[in-house]
Design an enzyme around this catalytic site. Sequence first.
Site, PDB file in Angstrom:
ATOM      1  N   ASP A  17     152.444  55.840  49.789  1.00 32.18           N
ATOM      2  CA  ASP A  17     153.478  56.754  50.294  1.00 32.18           C
ATOM      3  C   ASP A  17     153.929  57.688  49.171  1.00 32.18           C
ATOM      4  OD1 ASP A  17     155.605  56.529  52.933  1.00 32.18           O
ATOM      5  OD2 ASP A  17     156.253  57.697  51.190  1.00 32.18           O
ATOM      6  N   ILE A  18     154.154  58.936  49.532  1.00 34.71           N
ATOM      7  CA  ILE A  18     154.528  59.944  48.533  1.00 34.71           C
ATOM      8  C   ILE A  18     155.954  59.728  48.021  1.00 34.71           C
ATOM      9  CG2 ILE A  18     155.498  61.750  50.041  1.00 34.71           C
ATOM     10  CD1 ILE A  18     153.618  63.740  48.604  1.00 34.71           C
ATOM     11  N   ASN A  63     157.951  52.791  62.497  1.00 30.64           N
ATOM     12  CA  ASN A  63     159.001  53.577  63.142  1.00 30.64           C
ATOM     13  C   ASN A  63     158.400  54.317  64.333  1.00 30.64           C
ATOM     14  OD1 ASN A  63     160.926  52.862  61.149  1.00 30.64           O
ATOM     15  ND2 ASN A  63     160.066  54.409  59.771  1.00 30.64           N
ATOM     16  N   GLN A  75     161.106  58.084  63.255  1.00 28.71           N
ATOM     17  CA  GLN A  75     159.727  58.412  62.876  1.00 28.71           C
ATOM     18  C   GLN A  75     159.679  59.869  62.460  1.00 28.71           C
ATOM     19  OE1 GLN A  75     156.777  57.735  65.919  1.00 28.71           O
ATOM     20  NE2 GLN A  75     155.084  58.333  64.595  1.00 28.71           N
ATOM     21  N   HIS A 101     151.640  55.017  61.984  1.00 27.48           N
ATOM     22  CA  HIS A 101     151.430  54.427  60.656  1.00 27.48           C
ATOM     23  C   HIS A 101     152.255  53.168  60.507  1.00 27.48           C
ATOM     24  CE1 HIS A 101     154.599  57.493  60.428  1.00 27.48           C
ATOM     25  NE2 HIS A 101     155.216  56.706  59.563  1.00 27.48           N
TER      26      HIS A 101
HETATM   27  P1  5GP Z   1     158.124  57.689  59.005  1.00 27.95           P
HETATM   28  O1  5GP Z   1     159.566  58.057  58.776  1.00 27.95           O
HETATM   29  O2  5GP Z   1     157.436  58.687  59.895  1.00 27.95           O
HETATM   30  O3  5GP Z   1     157.938  56.273  59.460  1.00 27.95           O
HETATM   31  O4  5GP Z   1     157.449  57.727  57.584  1.00 27.95           O
HETATM   32  C1  5GP Z   1     156.639  58.761  57.133  1.00 27.95           C
HETATM   33  C2  5GP Z   1     156.294  58.460  55.692  1.00 27.95           C
HETATM   34  O5  5GP Z   1     155.278  59.338  55.290  1.00 27.95           O
HETATM   35  C3  5GP Z   1     157.470  58.647  54.719  1.00 27.95           C
HETATM   36  O6  5GP Z   1     157.708  57.425  54.027  1.00 27.95           O
HETATM   37  C4  5GP Z   1     156.986  59.762  53.793  1.00 27.95           C
HETATM   38  O7  5GP Z   1     157.389  59.576  52.448  1.00 27.95           O
HETATM   39  C5  5GP Z   1     155.480  59.699  53.960  1.00 27.95           C
HETATM   40  N1  5GP Z   1     154.824  60.984  53.780  1.00 27.95           N
HETATM   41  C6  5GP Z   1     155.166  62.158  54.368  1.00 27.95           C
HETATM   42  N2  5GP Z   1     154.323  63.141  53.994  1.00 27.95           N
HETATM   43  C7  5GP Z   1     153.425  62.564  53.148  1.00 27.95           C
HETATM   44  C8  5GP Z   1     152.304  63.078  52.430  1.00 27.95           C
HETATM   45  O8  5GP Z   1     151.948  64.259  52.479  1.00 27.95           O
HETATM   46  N3  5GP Z   1     151.606  62.193  51.660  1.00 27.95           N
HETATM   47  C9  5GP Z   1     151.962  60.878  51.568  1.00 27.95           C
HETATM   48  N4  5GP Z   1     151.200  60.098  50.785  1.00 27.95           N
HETATM   49  N5  5GP Z   1     153.017  60.365  52.238  1.00 27.95           N
HETATM   50  C10 5GP Z   1     153.743  61.200  53.019  1.00 27.95           C
END
Ligand code: 5GP
Length: 118
Positions: free
Chosen positions: A35-36, A92, A99, A105
């Site tokens: 994760d970034i 999420n 989400q 994911h």
């Molecule tokens: P969500 O809130 O949708 O469950 O989580 C999305 C996750 O994706 C977040 O933890 C965010 O930091 C990660 N994320 C978003 N954009 C990128 C990206 O371009 N690269 C990586 N490696 N992670 C990302």
Amino acid sequence: MTHPADPGCIFCKIVAGQVPSRKVHEDDQLLAFHDIAPWAPVHFLIIPKAHIPTLYDASDESHQALLGRMLWLAPRLALQLGVTNGFRTVINTGPDGHQEVGHLHVHVMGGPRPWARG
Ligand code: 5GP
Ligand code: ZN
């Protein structure tokens, strides 16, 4: 039902190699990458390569096996990354589930506490 890549989807771009990522695992169906913005010392995401937006959309029978493999992989990849003392798995779903990226994911978070979040 097929799920063509969504050109506006950041995770489809990562699958296609158009956006770089720190890969943890790749096979014909799944990709895992760090994760970034990690919440924990180790925080990676396991995604299907197919653009399945949310758990609501994991509707095909074939998706049952895919979801099983995603969870099956979580402890194996965690161990490979040295996470031996437990981890959180989070999925999420949708707006009320907070989400942010609309491509299914599984978050896997572990490593020694304290964590940045979670
Ligand atoms: P969500 O809130 O949708 O469950 O989580 C999305 C996750 O994706 C977040 O933890 C965010 O930091 C990660 N994320 C978003 N954009 C990128 C990206 O371009 N690269 C990586 N490696 N992670 C990302
Ligand atoms: Zn996508």
